[in-house]
Design an enzyme around this catalytic site. Structure first.
Site, PDB file in Angstrom:
ATOM      1  N   CYS A   3     -23.821   6.729 -10.287  1.00  0.00           N
ATOM      2  CA  CYS A   3     -22.707   5.782 -10.131  1.00  0.00           C
ATOM      3  C   CYS A   3     -21.451   6.535  -9.716  1.00  0.00           C
ATOM      4  O   CYS A   3     -21.313   6.887  -8.556  1.00  0.00           O
ATOM      5  CB  CYS A   3     -22.505   4.959 -11.396  1.00  0.00           C
ATOM      6  SG  CYS A   3     -22.620   5.893 -12.941  1.00  0.00           S
ATOM      7  N   SER A   4     -20.539   6.811 -10.653  1.00  0.00           N
ATOM      8  CA  SER A   4     -19.289   7.468 -10.257  1.00  0.00           C
ATOM      9  C   SER A   4     -18.695   8.292 -11.393  1.00  0.00           C
ATOM     10  O   SER A   4     -17.485   8.397 -11.510  1.00  0.00           O
ATOM     11  CB  SER A   4     -18.282   6.416  -9.796  1.00  0.00           C
ATOM     12  OG  SER A   4     -18.076   5.481 -10.843  1.00  0.00           O
ATOM     13  N   CYS A   5     -19.536   8.881 -12.261  1.00  0.00           N
ATOM     14  CA  CYS A   5     -19.028   9.658 -13.397  1.00  0.00           C
ATOM     15  C   CYS A   5     -18.142  10.797 -12.891  1.00  0.00           C
ATOM     16  O   CYS A   5     -18.483  11.500 -11.944  1.00  0.00           O
ATOM     17  CB  CYS A   5     -20.187  10.203 -14.227  1.00  0.00           C
ATOM     18  SG  CYS A   5     -21.171   8.873 -14.939  1.00  0.00           S
ATOM     19  N   CYS A  53     -21.898  12.095  -8.549  1.00  0.00           N
ATOM     20  CA  CYS A  53     -22.643  11.356  -9.565  1.00  0.00           C
ATOM     21  C   CYS A  53     -23.633  10.533  -8.777  1.00  0.00           C
ATOM     22  O   CYS A  53     -23.250   9.569  -8.106  1.00  0.00           O
ATOM     23  CB  CYS A  53     -21.735  10.444 -10.396  1.00  0.00           C
ATOM     24  SG  CYS A  53     -22.709   9.333 -11.433  1.00  0.00           S
TER      25      CYS A  53
END
Ligand code: FE
Length: 207
Positions: A116-118, A113
């Site tokens: 961010c951190s999906c 991602c």
């Protein structure tokens, strides 16, 4: 493996520092009446017992032995999840729009991602620390072959690498190749071979 990934130079006390920060935040939230003393433990135990990479492993193992299920999984990941005997609501909560991509001898997939951190929580749980690292997020897009080799995945030049950028709209994960020599294995035995890293594309499945 990932924690030793040479691209990330963390200070050795980062875990201590992070847990002290989390504790302070938890205390404040309890003090203000926003959560209770049990809330954090309940959520953590949920990720330990119900929503984690053990779900993804079961799905991949089933796809390896059942071609119809595999087709459904590739076409409609959430519909395939609903066929599993998972707790109610497992295709919700950060997993409404999951998609899986298949590794083949010609194409290797890796997920990131960049924003961010999906991450597909229902099938892989919470993302590891390094998945959120800006260095990984930037480098895997620019030089995936090099980053993969640092993770220990050496690919022939002829293998095409596809990098899939997850977002709140689509959360990607990877259907790894079934390793040779696993023909006689049961679904449960196959599921035991799977790691979160393999389902992220930064490792292959080993017997
Ligand atoms: Fe994200």
């Amino acid at each position: 493996m990932p924690s030793n990934y040479p691209g990330f130079k963390y200070s050795t006390d980062r875990e201590t520092f992070s847990s002290a920060k989390a504790k302070a935040l938890e205390s404040l939230l309890i003090e203000k009446g926003i959560i209770t003393g049990d809330t954090v433990n309940k959520i953590l135990s949920y990720f330990e017992t119900e929503m984690g990479p053990f779900n993804g492993a079961k799905i991949v193992a089933k796809a390896w032995v059942d071609p119809d299920f595999k087709n459904l999984l590739l076409e409609d990941c959430n519909a395939a999840c609903e066929q599993m005997d998972f707790p109610e609501g497992m295709s919700g909560a950060e997993g409404e729009h999951m998609r899986i991509v298949e590794n083949t001898p010609e194409v290797h997939n890796v997920i990131v991602c960049t924003l961010c951190s999906c991450y597909p929580w229902p099938t892989l749980g919470l993302p590891p620390y390094w998945f959120k690292d800006p260095t990984f997020r930037a480098r895997v897009v620019r030089e995936p072959r090099q980053v993969l080799s640092e993770f220990g995945v050496q690919l022939e030049e002829s293998v095409q690498i596809k990098v899939w950028d997850s977002s709140a709209q689509i959360r990607w994960w990877v259907l790894p190749m079934r390793p040779a020599g696993t023909e006689g294995m049961s679904e449960a035995q196959l599921a035991n071979l799977l790691t979160p890293e393999a389902m992220m594309g930064v490792a292959t499945v080993k017997v």
